[in-house]
Design an enzyme around this catalytic site. Sequence first.
Site, PDB file in Angstrom:
ATOM      1  N   GLU A  25     -15.260  -4.984 -59.773  1.00 23.16           N
ATOM      2  CA  GLU A  25     -14.195  -4.072 -59.190  1.00 23.16           C
ATOM      3  C   GLU A  25     -14.211  -4.027 -57.637  1.00 23.16           C
ATOM      4  O   GLU A  25     -13.060  -3.894 -57.003  1.00 23.16           O
ATOM      5  CB  GLU A  25     -14.509  -2.709 -59.716  1.00 23.16           C
ATOM      6  CG  GLU A  25     -14.125  -2.572 -61.390  1.00 23.16           C
ATOM      7  CD  GLU A  25     -13.033  -2.948 -61.923  1.00 23.16           C
ATOM      8  OE1 GLU A  25     -12.003  -2.548 -60.804  1.00 23.16           O
ATOM      9  OE2 GLU A  25     -12.844  -3.356 -62.995  1.00 23.16           O
ATOM     10  N   HIS A  61     -10.049  -9.823 -59.013  1.00 22.18           N
ATOM     11  CA  HIS A  61     -10.839 -10.094 -60.177  1.00 22.18           C
ATOM     12  C   HIS A  61     -11.319 -11.588 -60.560  1.00 22.18           C
ATOM     13  O   HIS A  61     -12.229 -12.231 -60.915  1.00 22.18           O
ATOM     14  CB  HIS A  61     -10.538  -9.367 -61.573  1.00 22.18           C
ATOM     15  CG  HIS A  61     -10.797  -8.037 -61.689  1.00 22.18           C
ATOM     16  ND1 HIS A  61     -12.311  -7.471 -61.716  1.00 22.18           N
ATOM     17  CD2 HIS A  61     -10.149  -6.970 -61.878  1.00 22.18           C
ATOM     18  CE1 HIS A  61     -12.283  -6.187 -61.882  1.00 22.18           C
ATOM     19  NE2 HIS A  61     -10.876  -5.804 -61.951  1.00 22.18           N
ATOM     20  N   HIS A  91      -4.831  -6.608 -57.596  1.00 25.80           N
ATOM     21  CA  HIS A  91      -5.965  -6.223 -58.257  1.00 25.80           C
ATOM     22  C   HIS A  91      -6.607  -7.231 -59.014  1.00 25.80           C
ATOM     23  O   HIS A  91      -7.773  -7.815 -59.194  1.00 25.80           O
ATOM     24  CB  HIS A  91      -5.686  -5.026 -58.741  1.00 25.80           C
ATOM     25  CG  HIS A  91      -6.804  -4.383 -59.354  1.00 25.80           C
ATOM     26  ND1 HIS A  91      -7.799  -3.508 -58.959  1.00 25.80           N
ATOM     27  CD2 HIS A  91      -7.531  -4.667 -60.653  1.00 25.80           C
ATOM     28  CE1 HIS A  91      -9.100  -2.948 -59.964  1.00 25.80           C
ATOM     29  NE2 HIS A  91      -8.879  -3.873 -60.833  1.00 25.80           N
ATOM     30  N   GLU A  92      -5.691  -7.774 -60.115  1.00 24.54           N
ATOM     31  CA  GLU A  92      -6.442  -8.639 -61.136  1.00 24.54           C
ATOM     32  C   GLU A  92      -6.776 -10.075 -60.404  1.00 24.54           C
ATOM     33  O   GLU A  92      -7.607 -10.420 -60.842  1.00 24.54           O
ATOM     34  CB  GLU A  92      -5.404  -8.686 -62.451  1.00 24.54           C
ATOM     35  CG  GLU A  92      -4.869  -7.590 -63.146  1.00 24.54           C
ATOM     36  CD  GLU A  92      -6.161  -6.595 -63.481  1.00 24.54           C
ATOM     37  OE1 GLU A  92      -7.219  -7.307 -63.849  1.00 24.54           O
ATOM     38  OE2 GLU A  92      -6.085  -5.414 -63.684  1.00 24.54           O
TER      39      GLU A  92
END
Lengths: 498, 498
Positions: free
Chosen positions: B292, B266, B262-263
Amino acid sequence: MNKEEALRKYEEWRKKINAYNAVMNLAYFDKETVAPRDAADKRNEVLNYMSGEIYDIETDPELIKAVECLKNEDLGELLNREIYFVSKSLDDVTKFTKEETMEYQKACLDAWETWYKGKKDNDYSVFAPSLKKLIELQKYRCSKRNPDKKAYDVLLDDFEESMSVDKYEPFFKLIKEEIIPLIKIVNTKRDEVDNSFLHKYYPADIQRKFAKDLLHYLHFEGWGYMGETEHPFTDGIFRDDVRITTRYDEHNIASTIFSIIHETGHAYYEHQIDPKYDGSPVCMYISSGMHESQSRFLENYIGRSKAFWVNLYPVLQSYFHENLGDVSLDDFIRGINASGSSLIRTEADELTYPVHILIRYEIEKGIFDGSISTDNLNVVWNEMYKKYLDIDVPGDDVGILQDVHWSNSSFGYFPTYALGSAIGAQLYKTMCEKMDVNKCLTEGNFMAVEEYLKENVQYDGAMHDYNYILKRATGEEFNPSYYIDYLKNKYKELYNIK
Amino acid sequence: MNKEEALRKYEEWRKKINAYNAVMNLAYFDKETVAPRDAADKRNEVLNYMSGEIYDIETDPELIKAVECLKNEDLGELLNREIYFVSKSLDDVTKFTKEETMEYQKACLDAWETWYKGKKDNDYSVFAPSLKKLIELQKYRCSKRNPDKKAYDVLLDDFEESMSVDKYEPFFKLIKEEIIPLIKIVNTKRDEVDNSFLHKYYPADIQRKFAKDLLHYLHFEGWGYMGETEHPFTDGIFRDDVRITTRYDEHNIASTIFSIIHETGHAYYEHQIDPKYDGSPVCMYISSGMHESQSRFLENYIGRSKAFWVNLYPVLQSYFHENLGDVSLDDFIRGINASGSSLIRTEADELTYPVHILIRYEIEKGIFDGSISTDNLNVVWNEMYKKYLDIDVPGDDVGILQDVHWSNSSFGYFPTYALGSAIGAQLYKTMCEKMDVNKCLTEGNFMAVEEYLKENVQYDGAMHDYNYILKRATGEEFNPSYYIDYLKNKYKELYNIK
């Protein structure tokens, strides 16, 4: 500007400069520990920009007026001392324009990058042009700061007030005359003390776990943090936030252990200053030599003693049972005290250590008096290692590029390591007269040692000068004979030398 | 001030604000990752002082004059866009005095400390007074910034330009009507998909080693760094220095894996912006929802696919042979896609995830329209988890205190997570029409995915608005039906629901 206005201005300024210094310290710590290499240029541009901002704050004309006013006032012992430091710093910083200051800072940032790359590539020539530039800039700066003094004396004084080549010479003469001959004998008897078990395979992951236990044993918790770097160092952000770093050599467990103990010794000095000095320029170590005395003290006089390891060694054995299960505590202690010429200063034993410093001192002296050129400095380096330590240097990475100091222009710092070791010996002798150090350590009371150092050296920070503190703690001025005697006795006994 | 002077002023200012923001970002990253707790007060005082310095820079009267001058000039597309952003930010920041701004920043810093302590002590009441104060300050700020708008709409617009309660309502209605009933059915059929192997004992040290391989697989190297925090986040310092964090739950390997993916999603958005925007306000993500969408895209549409794991799963198995040696790739994929109501948002499966957001959205809406008080907000929280997800919350640490967002006053951020998930579904549909995603991944060409996102979303940063980018990438405006259909199809198939 009247006294009240001047005081108000000074106090506002102090808050400001402290804030800027704190965030800059954090940015530098980040840069040295975790920052990705790809952004080096952008990061250095930002750091350089901020150094210009700090120049503006440090040379604030209103501050200069305030200090001029306060210099002649009796403000009480603490404030008088603060104004002394600020005034001294102003004398230096105002001798250079903002552009000159930023150019110098940029040269340091650039030099760090080429040093880092040169070390990785094992190639001095990558670093040499940066080093040459830094030395030229330093010579220029010294000539402007104090035209009546030799450049290297200006630098020596920066790290240890009132020190000079003339004052260091007798000390290094002792090292040359008393220690080098002993090293040459010990080198022929290396087989008599086994330390091969320290060079077995120690996986970094397990070293990291032991490091946690070691920091716990040293009570380095809550008020500090340990990162990882190529070259270990200590960086105090606040009294309650002191950073240290280490590295993990998988074939040298002693390197990890003693670099951590060394940096923790530094950390305590930053941490144990009286909280009443928080935010003041007095909340500072008094000199680099005194700082090194605290780290070398913990590393050697305490950290290599049997009493220190009585309770800790079983913990180390439990992590590395295969390597150390059959090594008795006594053999371990002999092993961590073994001596023999080696390449890396930070990993050197106590006996050879001051000769690593002697070499750097002689090179720095030669660079600044013009008798040594930077062009083939790696050759000079290697020749000195051969001459003084009987050792061949196989590459620049483990030779001239091993230390970070010259990349940030810290010429004149190295001698304080040897000075600190000698101050440590003097402090240790007095300490042993006043308390039963081994009993405290054996009983698991490590903090008794740091409490002693706090009370006798650390708590009043930079409130008094180095000579005053040393005399208060030991009853006499600096006397290197304790150090020389300690080394000679210790290593003659260990190697059965008459 | 003429145009040339104004441009010169603006460019000087840009350099200055970028430098300050960079060192402040580093200081915050340090604070959240490694800074020792003992110095929290001193550190927060410094951060607060520096926020005052940044206020002075942001409201520099010379900048205001320059922007006033440049606003009406045609400076070309890029500079026009820059001045638009700076002018917009000036409108906000100049509505508050320096004292008000610093008070607000201090309230955020204080709230982070009480949140951290409250979470550790599992006690909402430690955090409640700080939360109450922050909300009062935010209400005041919203009323000054835009007196004609409801406070929550001002905040929603901060994170997603032009969004409001009215616009979010239909989206969350779909979640309520289409997704919650499906969750209730899936909850009764949890036994049908086994994921118990993900909750065996996974030692953090070995997770750390796998994490390195995972980051290598994701090509997150050289331009980023991963730290460890209680609450994972991404922080872009420069385009080539993007920081992410993770945590290691020893009984939930999926939590580590998907928070890292997830990060990293980003991080790519920060990293892949066109270098020509370096140093410009345009070198920025366009909105939180779009940000997001990039992280949720990588985490779910890519990271939970079989193709993503074909080459990576054997690596994971090699680290955790005892736990996963007997689990086939297909069973692993089913396991990481299993659904069932759970407590922690960041660890929630795709199906229940938007309901975690719905709960936070309804609470925020209620707080800001006055229908919900902060006094017993943990009770409200727990009731909603029971009502929407059929789950009992055993403590505040895994309930209302699980997320960091409210402690730094990021009210209005949460909805962008659900929005981002839905945008991600829309992007994924188009991407699958344009390229064979599974083939690329199976062939080990992970970068094809990020190249696609770069070209279709990320490269022009904040140069164009969110609607423009989404329409350019997918051919239509935001359409949540792709997301709803995706979730319904996926989970009906996985749980054999007609």
